[in-house]
Write an enzyme that holds these catalytic residues in place. Sequence first.
Site, PDB file in Angstrom:
ATOM      1  N   GLY A 241     -83.352 -68.253  -7.437  1.00 26.99           N
ATOM      2  CA  GLY A 241     -83.630 -69.374  -8.327  1.00 26.99           C
ATOM      3  C   GLY A 241     -84.457 -68.991  -9.545  1.00 26.99           C
ATOM      4  O   GLY A 241     -84.900 -67.839  -9.680  1.00 26.99           O
ATOM      5  N   HIS A 242     -84.685 -69.964 -10.392  1.00 26.75           N
ATOM      6  CA  HIS A 242     -85.405 -69.674 -11.631  1.00 26.75           C
ATOM      7  C   HIS A 242     -86.860 -69.297 -11.385  1.00 26.75           C
ATOM      8  O   HIS A 242     -87.502 -69.820 -10.501  1.00 26.75           O
ATOM      9  CB  HIS A 242     -85.285 -70.792 -12.656  1.00 26.75           C
ATOM     10  CG  HIS A 242     -85.651 -72.159 -12.214  1.00 26.75           C
ATOM     11  ND1 HIS A 242     -85.506 -73.247 -13.041  1.00 26.75           N
ATOM     12  CD2 HIS A 242     -86.124 -72.638 -11.053  1.00 26.75           C
ATOM     13  CE1 HIS A 242     -85.895 -74.325 -12.386  1.00 26.75           C
ATOM     14  NE2 HIS A 242     -86.268 -73.986 -11.203  1.00 26.75           N
ATOM     15  N   ASN A 243     -87.312 -68.337 -12.176  1.00 28.77           N
ATOM     16  CA  ASN A 243     -88.702 -67.876 -12.169  1.00 28.77           C
ATOM     17  C   ASN A 243     -89.113 -67.126 -10.911  1.00 28.77           C
ATOM     18  O   ASN A 243     -90.300 -66.852 -10.704  1.00 28.77           O
ATOM     19  CB  ASN A 243     -89.668 -69.041 -12.430  1.00 28.77           C
ATOM     20  CG  ASN A 243     -89.395 -69.642 -13.798  1.00 28.77           C
ATOM     21  OD1 ASN A 243     -88.777 -70.698 -13.917  1.00 28.77           O
ATOM     22  ND2 ASN A 243     -89.779 -68.936 -14.824  1.00 28.77           N
TER      23      ASN A 243
END
Lengths: 343, 343, 343
Positions: A241-243
């Site tokens: 996922g993001h980050n």
Amino acid sequence: MVSLKTLTEKLDLKVALSESELATAIQSLSSLDSAGEGEISFLSSKKYRRVLSATKASAVLVTGEDAELCPEGCIALVVDDPYLAFAKISHYFATESKIAPVIHPSAIIDSEASLGENVSVGPYAVIEKGAVIADGVIIGAHCFIGEQASVGRHSRLHHRVTLAHHCVVGENCQIFSGAVIGSDGFGYAPTETGWYPIAQIGRTVIGDRVEIGANTTIDRGAIDDTVIESDVIIDNQIMIGHNVKVGSKTVVVAQVGIAGSTEIGKNCTIGGQSGFAGHLKIADGSFFAGQSMVTKGTTQAGYYASGIPAQDGNEWRKMVARIRQLEKMNERLKALEERTKED
Amino acid sequence: MVSLKTLTEKLDLKVALSESELATAIQSLSSLDSAGEGEISFLSSKKYRRVLSATKASAVLVTGEDAELCPEGCIALVVDDPYLAFAKISHYFATESKIAPVIHPSAIIDSEASLGENVSVGPYAVIEKGAVIADGVIIGAHCFIGEQASVGRHSRLHHRVTLAHHCVVGENCQIFSGAVIGSDGFGYAPTETGWYPIAQIGRTVIGDRVEIGANTTIDRGAIDDTVIESDVIIDNQIMIGHNVKVGSKTVVVAQVGIAGSTEIGKNCTIGGQSGFAGHLKIADGSFFAGQSMVTKGTTQAGYYASGIPAQDGNEWRKMVARIRQLEKMNERLKALEERTKED
Amino acid sequence: MVSLKTLTEKLDLKVALSESELATAIQSLSSLDSAGEGEISFLSSKKYRRVLSATKASAVLVTGEDAELCPEGCIALVVDDPYLAFAKISHYFATESKIAPVIHPSAIIDSEASLGENVSVGPYAVIEKGAVIADGVIIGAHCFIGEQASVGRHSRLHHRVTLAHHCVVGENCQIFSGAVIGSDGFGYAPTETGWYPIAQIGRTVIGDRVEIGANTTIDRGAIDDTVIESDVIIDNQIMIGHNVKVGSKTVVVAQVGIAGSTEIGKNCTIGGQSGFAGHLKIADGSFFAGQSMVTKGTTQAGYYASGIPAQDGNEWRKMVARIRQLEKMNERLKALEERTKED
């Protein structure tokens, strides 16, 4: 086909082989029990020692300790680490043709993209404005490289890999077919009428010597970047996922999911199908068994696991029922404790 | 639109229908409760018998036993296996146009690839040197067929399927969009500085009448081949690691992961999201519930399961707490046993 | 770069900013702790209040209550919902270039397909006969739109999305790379010799403002349609089987699997990697934790969960052993109960 001489040179082996031994032609690589004449094999685990003594291989990679187990007519190639030696010579037996550094005429490359020397671009690949493709890179058929994205030297994107705009792939990486690097993260603000999408303005930044399996997806960051450090190996169908940050040399096995902003340390092993909640911090050297359900971070290296392995269906049904009664069992136990105390 | 006559011939039905019944035009296939005039339906489970007696369908596939439940004006087509009969006639109502055996001019086919008769190749497909495409094969748009790969007669690769070099697909197979067949297995030797990739020199070899779902990945073997035997059906987003073998007629439901070198027997059913550790041997006829965590092989046919089904969140929290206290509960129980023994 | 004036207008903010404040140039969006001059940030959770008072951001989106915590020199933009305000302005900082409404000459568009105004079609996209692409739609590179499929106004299909024949996508949707919409459902009738495929004659029908993540697959219906209602957001690598219905505004997190014919209600949240058996009915407002194993439907809104979170491997091994002994523990407890009763 390759001579033992070439293989031993590749391995930097100082073994005392005769000229005739060195001239032995090796046609392929095989497992100890199926190897035949003209084939090389290896012993990487003590438990196959018995198989070694019966092998029909022409040559075998072994440790000094195991060399004496090699049967008559089989040349022992003594190395410190037979498995690594096998890995090193395996490439002589790769069946894929060498890919020529040619830009296929059907590739659509923006005039403002920059390509290094000896780059190969396959048919129907699309490379957008401002993308930077370094020397020796291989871009497979049907790949898409977005604007301002970059690929470091000698990396290879197999067929139909998507590298979205502004994302970065380091040197000597391999990304396999169907992988999507830098798709938008899953970020929405709730409103009374529905979900308002948040522009994902971070990137996905991948270090050097990273391997990414088929159909894996690594989302771009919401504000900051999603980061995969160097020497990470990532299997197929993994969702990052993001980050998220994944520390160097970590191994991620197939179908793992890592939710947004979780930081996986260095030298971790993440078993297949494990799932991580978001915003966790996982210590360096953490090892998770397959299908782990990770809802809390770890603060030290160690072996972690969850779940109850599969068993006979009838036993399983009883077990689930008993687990559901645990609350009652505890009460019964408490009642007994009180009753017997009174005695 | 098709007449009942055509449908009954397809089913090889010897039913005594009148000329006017046989002339009934059937426009579509529908479920018992939503079917109307000009539609055919079927009863495959006893529990829908009540629905049958109220259906508005023009014709229904039923067993002899259920025929009398058909309402007035609905023609009973008596068959041994209504579900199979439904499957057989369903293709008359398929909505996709027949695909013409045409090579799209944009397809890039190496001059040393071999194409049989009546082959269809979609736009922007790429077929490399030495690939062998047998008679009647359909290759969808954006497919990639690697060098020396082969596809057997009447198989269909839907849009953007990747079939990597040297891999083999048998006859009458269907492979859906996004599937990646023959990507490199996840094989690396550890070194002090990182992971050394092992060339994956085996193939992926797929039998006849195999179906492979969208975005599924089946890695090529490390040394020997990854093998999917004939009549196996594989759903979407499944990950099959290198050197896995899947026995004939086995069903694999979506999102299953099978780690390297595991051998699944014949006639098995693998529930969705199940995960198998590597190097296991699963007996013929093993049936695993969904989300099974399979860490040991099975030696006999049977039903296997794992995991605790979802429940109310508060109950779940208590249950997890109790499970974590099991060690202490056991000690308390032991203490009680000793204490009461002393009495 | 955008002025605070523009941003506040976008947010419809009636804040009393001075002319010089309104003229402040904002270059980017950042998190509170990493923001610097020329950057805007937001405070969406009480727990970051301390960070707010130390931020170096030029402007911060806050609630009225938190405005006073803004440090000297940082402009407080008071809004009701800072997170939503952040979502709204995030698009000013998107890094991707605006996509021109251009049909790339390499796109293959059937003469019987219909395209609206201001449509963008990327390189090597394929659009088949009878497809209907509405005004303002963006079709990315390597997309495949099957015959009779339709895409509603202002929807965007990123690179290499497959939308199979006859399937429907509503307005203002986003579908990310690698998604496969409308592949055949997993439907086969067993026969003595193998599996007989059932033609999947339903469609996949997707409402408005739906978002679908990378490499997600949503199968077409067997007879009736698979339906995703409006305002549903679906993450990456999700598998939705045939005839599933997902109610409006529901959130589905990555790697979830939903088996055939299950109906998910409105306003549900489905945690990542959860798996649903087929033919279930899930009530509106049901919230499932990640990795839930859902084998029964729910009849009311609530929080549901399953599974045992990961723990230290030694503890885990003991726990599994104890669980396996629950049957015996229960017997021991029963024996104690009887024995002490006799006392």
